[in-house]
Each structure stands twice: as C-alpha cells, then as structure tokens.
Design a protein around this motif. Structure first.
Motif, PDB file in Angstrom:
ATOM      1  N   ARG A  26       0.816  -1.219   0.000  1.00 27.76           N
ATOM      2  CA  ARG A  26       0.000   0.000   0.000  1.00 27.76           C
ATOM      3  C   ARG A  26       0.851   1.271   0.000  1.00 27.76           C
ATOM      4  O   ARG A  26       0.320   2.367   0.164  1.00 27.76           O
ATOM      5  N   ASN A  27       2.155   1.118  -0.187  1.00 29.87           N
ATOM      6  CA  ASN A  27       3.055   2.254  -0.134  1.00 29.87           C
ATOM      7  C   ASN A  27       3.970   2.267  -1.363  1.00 29.87           C
ATOM      8  O   ASN A  27       5.183   2.142  -1.260  1.00 29.87           O
ATOM      9  N   VAL A  28       3.361   2.402  -2.539  1.00 30.22           N
ATOM     10  CA  VAL A  28       4.083   2.394  -3.808  1.00 30.22           C
ATOM     11  C   VAL A  28       3.799   3.707  -4.527  1.00 30.22           C
ATOM     12  O   VAL A  28       2.648   4.151  -4.589  1.00 30.22           O
ATOM     13  N   TRP A  29       4.830   4.326  -5.077  1.00 32.89           N
ATOM     14  CA  TRP A  29       4.658   5.588  -5.787  1.00 32.89           C
ATOM     15  C   TRP A  29       4.192   5.331  -7.219  1.00 32.89           C
ATOM     16  O   TRP A  29       4.761   4.515  -7.936  1.00 32.89           O
ATOM     17  N   CYS A  30       3.145   6.034  -7.640  1.00 29.70           N
ATOM     18  CA  CYS A  30       2.652   5.970  -9.024  1.00 29.70           C
ATOM     19  C   CYS A  30       2.966   7.300  -9.700  1.00 29.70           C
ATOM     20  O   CYS A  30       2.473   8.351  -9.268  1.00 29.70           O
ATOM     21  N   GLY A  88       4.149  -4.446 -10.768  1.00 33.81           N
ATOM     22  CA  GLY A  88       2.735  -4.695 -10.995  1.00 33.81           C
ATOM     23  C   GLY A  88       2.033  -3.458 -11.505  1.00 33.81           C
ATOM     24  O   GLY A  88       2.621  -2.675 -12.257  1.00 33.81           O
ATOM     25  N   ASN A  89       0.786  -3.280 -11.074  1.00 36.17           N
ATOM     26  CA  ASN A  89      -0.042  -2.183 -11.550  1.00 36.17           C
ATOM     27  C   ASN A  89      -0.585  -1.363 -10.405  1.00 36.17           C
ATOM     28  O   ASN A  89      -0.837  -1.881  -9.322  1.00 36.17           O
ATOM     29  N   ILE A  93      -0.175  -1.424  -4.905  1.00 34.03           N
ATOM     30  CA  ILE A  93       0.223  -2.215  -6.060  1.00 34.03           C
ATOM     31  C   ILE A  93      -0.643  -3.471  -6.119  1.00 34.03           C
ATOM     32  O   ILE A  93      -0.926  -4.091  -5.092  1.00 34.03           O
ATOM     33  N   VAL A  94      -1.097  -3.826  -7.323  1.00 32.69           N
ATOM     34  CA  VAL A  94      -1.910  -5.028  -7.523  1.00 32.69           C
ATOM     35  C   VAL A  94      -1.331  -5.811  -8.700  1.00 32.69           C
ATOM     36  O   VAL A  94      -0.561  -5.274  -9.499  1.00 32.69           O
ATOM     37  N   ASN A  95      -1.719  -7.060  -8.804  1.00 39.08           N
ATOM     38  CA  ASN A  95      -1.279  -7.937  -9.903  1.00 39.08           C
ATOM     39  C   ASN A  95       0.237  -7.921 -10.052  1.00 39.08           C
ATOM     40  O   ASN A  95       0.754  -7.811 -11.158  1.00 39.08           O
ATOM     41  N   TYR A  96       0.940  -8.038  -8.939  1.00 44.58           N
ATOM     42  CA  TYR A  96       2.388  -7.902  -8.993  1.00 44.58           C
ATOM     43  C   TYR A  96       3.103  -9.246  -8.984  1.00 44.58           C
ATOM     44  O   TYR A  96       2.547 -10.271  -8.600  1.00 44.58           O
ATOM     45  N   VAL A  97       4.347  -9.191  -9.463  1.00 43.59           N
ATOM     46  CA  VAL A  97       5.261 -10.323  -9.378  1.00 43.59           C
ATOM     47  C   VAL A  97       6.444  -9.869  -8.540  1.00 43.59           C
ATOM     48  O   VAL A  97       6.758  -8.678  -8.461  1.00 43.59           O
ATOM     49  N   VAL A  98       7.100 -10.813  -7.903  1.00 44.86           N
ATOM     50  CA  VAL A  98       8.252 -10.527  -7.058  1.00 44.86           C
ATOM     51  C   VAL A  98       9.498 -10.998  -7.808  1.00 44.86           C
ATOM     52  O   VAL A  98       9.570 -12.142  -8.237  1.00 44.86           O
ATOM     53  N   LYS A  99      10.470 -10.076  -7.963  1.00 50.37           N
ATOM     54  CA  LYS A  99      11.690 -10.393  -8.706  1.00 50.37           C
ATOM     55  C   LYS A  99      12.910 -10.069  -7.872  1.00 50.37           C
ATOM     56  O   LYS A  99      12.880  -9.181  -7.024  1.00 50.37           O
ATOM     57  N   ASP A 100      13.997 -10.791  -8.157  1.00 51.88           N
ATOM     58  CA  ASP A 100      15.278 -10.482  -7.523  1.00 51.88           C
ATOM     59  C   ASP A 100      15.871  -9.240  -8.158  1.00 51.88           C
ATOM     60  O   ASP A 100      15.646  -8.955  -9.341  1.00 51.88           O
ATOM     61  N   SER A 101      16.634  -8.498  -7.362  1.00 54.71           N
ATOM     62  CA  SER A 101      17.317  -7.296  -7.811  1.00 54.71           C
ATOM     63  C   SER A 101      18.642  -7.212  -7.079  1.00 54.71           C
ATOM     64  O   SER A 101      18.759  -7.725  -5.967  1.00 54.71           O
TER      65      SER A 101
END
Length: 74
Positions: free
Chosen positions: A31-35, A60-61, A44-52
């Motif tokens: 609930r704390n993502v900058w758009c 996501g969106n 953020i919704v419909n997200y995937v988790v990736k390594d960085s």
C-alpha cells in the motif's frame, strides 16, 4: 489455439525473501508504492516478485489507474 502463455520467470529466491517478511509489513509495503501517473502513493496489484541487486522488486499495476508501478525492497 489462442492460449495466452505467461512467459514471466518466477524467482523462487525472491519469493522466499518476500514471504520471510511478516504479513502485516508486506501489506504495508503493498500500500506504499509511488505511481508516477497518479503522482501519489498507491496500492500495487497484480504484482510479481523479482530479484534485484538491491533486494527484491515488486512489479505490478497501480490499483487506481492500472499503469505499471514498481517497489524496491532492500
């Protein structure tokens, strides 16, 4: 056959790191993502988790406008 194939590579190590974070904290991070389109903090919704190299990334969106957003978690 018009079957859509998801070609997203799932990072099991990133998902393991994500699930190691307490659930309440994960919900706060979601609930704390900058758009950049809404110019506000969103969920953020419909997200995937990736390594960085900097930790893990949620890609996501935006829940409001559906544009692409991302959140780096170090």
């Amino acid at each position: 056959m018009n079957k859509k194939v998801n070609q997203e590579v799932i990072s099991f190590s990133a998902n393991k790191k994500w699930l190691a974070i307490p659930e309440a904290t994960r919900r706060e991070l979601e609930r704390n993502v900058w758009c950049g389109n809404c110019l506000d903090v969103v969920q953020i919704v419909n997200y995937v988790v990736k390594d960085s190299p900097h930790g893990i990334v949620l890609e996501g969106n935006c829940k409001n406008c559906e544009k692409n957003v991302a959140r780096v978690i170090d």
